[in-house]
Design an enzyme around this catalytic site. Sequence first.
Site, mmCIF file in Angstrom:
data_model
loop_
_atom_site.group_PDB
_atom_site.id
_atom_site.type_symbol
_atom_site.label_atom_id
_atom_site.label_comp_id
_atom_site.label_asym_id
_atom_site.label_seq_id
_atom_site.Cartn_x
_atom_site.Cartn_y
_atom_site.Cartn_z
ATOM 1 N N THR A 91 0.831 -1.204 0.000
ATOM 2 C CA THR A 91 0.000 0.000 0.000
ATOM 3 C C THR A 91 0.866 1.256 0.000
ATOM 4 O OG1 THR A 91 -1.709 -1.175 1.228
ATOM 5 C CG2 THR A 91 -1.815 1.228 1.217
ATOM 6 N N THR A 92 1.847 1.304 0.912
ATOM 7 C CA THR A 92 2.720 2.462 1.023
ATOM 8 C C THR A 92 3.585 2.627 -0.214
ATOM 9 O OG1 THR A 92 2.747 2.053 3.405
ATOM 10 C CG2 THR A 92 4.345 3.634 2.575
ATOM 11 N N TYR B 245 -2.745 -10.279 4.307
ATOM 12 C CA TYR B 245 -2.858 -8.845 4.606
ATOM 13 C C TYR B 245 -4.337 -8.500 4.679
ATOM 14 C CZ TYR B 245 -2.082 -3.757 3.930
ATOM 15 O OH TYR B 245 -2.069 -2.392 4.042
ATOM 16 N N LYS C 177 -0.541 -9.781 8.334
ATOM 17 C CA LYS C 177 -0.438 -8.345 8.586
ATOM 18 C C LYS C 177 -1.858 -7.871 8.864
ATOM 19 C CE LYS C 177 0.635 -3.796 6.676
ATOM 20 N NZ LYS C 177 1.043 -2.999 5.502
ATOM 21 N N ARG D 222 -9.609 -0.548 3.259
ATOM 22 C CA ARG D 222 -9.267 -0.355 1.853
ATOM 23 C C ARG D 222 -9.924 -1.383 0.939
ATOM 24 N NH1 ARG D 222 -4.831 2.941 0.282
ATOM 25 N NH2 ARG D 222 -3.870 4.014 2.035
ATOM 26 N N ILE E 197 4.354 -4.196 10.750
ATOM 27 C CA ILE E 197 4.743 -3.724 9.420
ATOM 28 C C ILE E 197 4.293 -2.273 9.364
ATOM 29 C CG2 ILE E 197 4.386 -3.958 6.945
ATOM 30 C CD1 ILE E 197 4.163 -6.953 7.335
ATOM 31 N N TYR F 51 -12.617 -4.686 -3.748
ATOM 32 C CA TYR F 51 -13.695 -4.352 -4.673
ATOM 33 C C TYR F 51 -14.666 -5.513 -4.908
ATOM 34 C CZ TYR F 51 -16.214 -2.309 -8.624
ATOM 35 O OH TYR F 51 -17.199 -1.826 -9.447
#
Length: 324
Positions: free
Chosen positions: A56-57, A145, A173, A150, A215, A119
């Site tokens: 993501t980052t 994750y 995560k 999100r 993380i 989604y």
Amino acid sequence: MTSMLVTGRHISKLSGYAPALPTPFDEEGNVDAPAFEQLCDLQLANGATALVVCGTTGEAPTLSPAEHRELIRIAVAQARGRIPVIAGAGANATAHAIELTRDAEATGADAALSVVPYYNKPTQSGLYAHFCAIAQSTGLPIILYDVPSRTACGLADDTVARLAELPRIIGLKDAAGDASRPARLRPLVGTKFRLLCGDDGLALPYLAQGGDGCISVTSNVAPGLCRNMFLAWKRGQSVRAQRLALRVAELTAVLFRETNPVPVKHALALLGPMSPTVRLPLVGLSDPHRAELSKVLFRLCDEHSEQMIGSIEETLESRRRAVG
């Protein structure tokens, strides 16, 4: 300096703080390979227990397959087997996630970070089938994750427990925002399964409930503060850990005023390692938040210079440029 030990390429005992690295772009929007090399080196020097790339980052949805491979290759080359490289390889199409995972394996990553499909909003049965298919396609260890904010879809505890029975799936995560979750999950997944907080603001309570590490976005900027907080907690120095957690929380708050990774890239630009450039649809940090972030960042640099990512001389020079 990697005192929260992960030795060599082995990740089965991953703990402590692993930075979720942003992807540096140059002014033309291309991947800035030298800046990314420097970012990896700085984290290695400051005690990171793993390098997490293309997540993501790292603005993974905007990366081409070639850029994805390049970033993994650079991280692997800089790490030189001293700490693991964990490559983001998730997608909302199972076939695409498998392709990314195989690419990560071929490029030398030590593990894959596989996000809940976004989604689509699959059922728990669909999630289980998705991650089973990925696990069967690769020789890499896989860290799940879970980030419902999100993906609009989350992993149920029972689904995590079922997936933990698969030998390739070694950890989670956890960015579901529930600091009490490790206490529920640990009896279901056993002691070897890695429970890694994905929310910097909950890291210390997550550890207190049985988590193994974090993380982290914040450790990109303040690796020493994060590392020392973790070590204090592991050594039973709860008062010191809580005091350091307040500093980490103050920085974390301003790093999430706007969508990650916009603020952390701006912070790293102030400290020197990289440009603040992000790719559309993200845009640069707004003016009010720039001022707030600079104020907190420079004060922490004055108070804890040795625990921040840049040297105090670089930081003071950045501040002079910012105000001049």
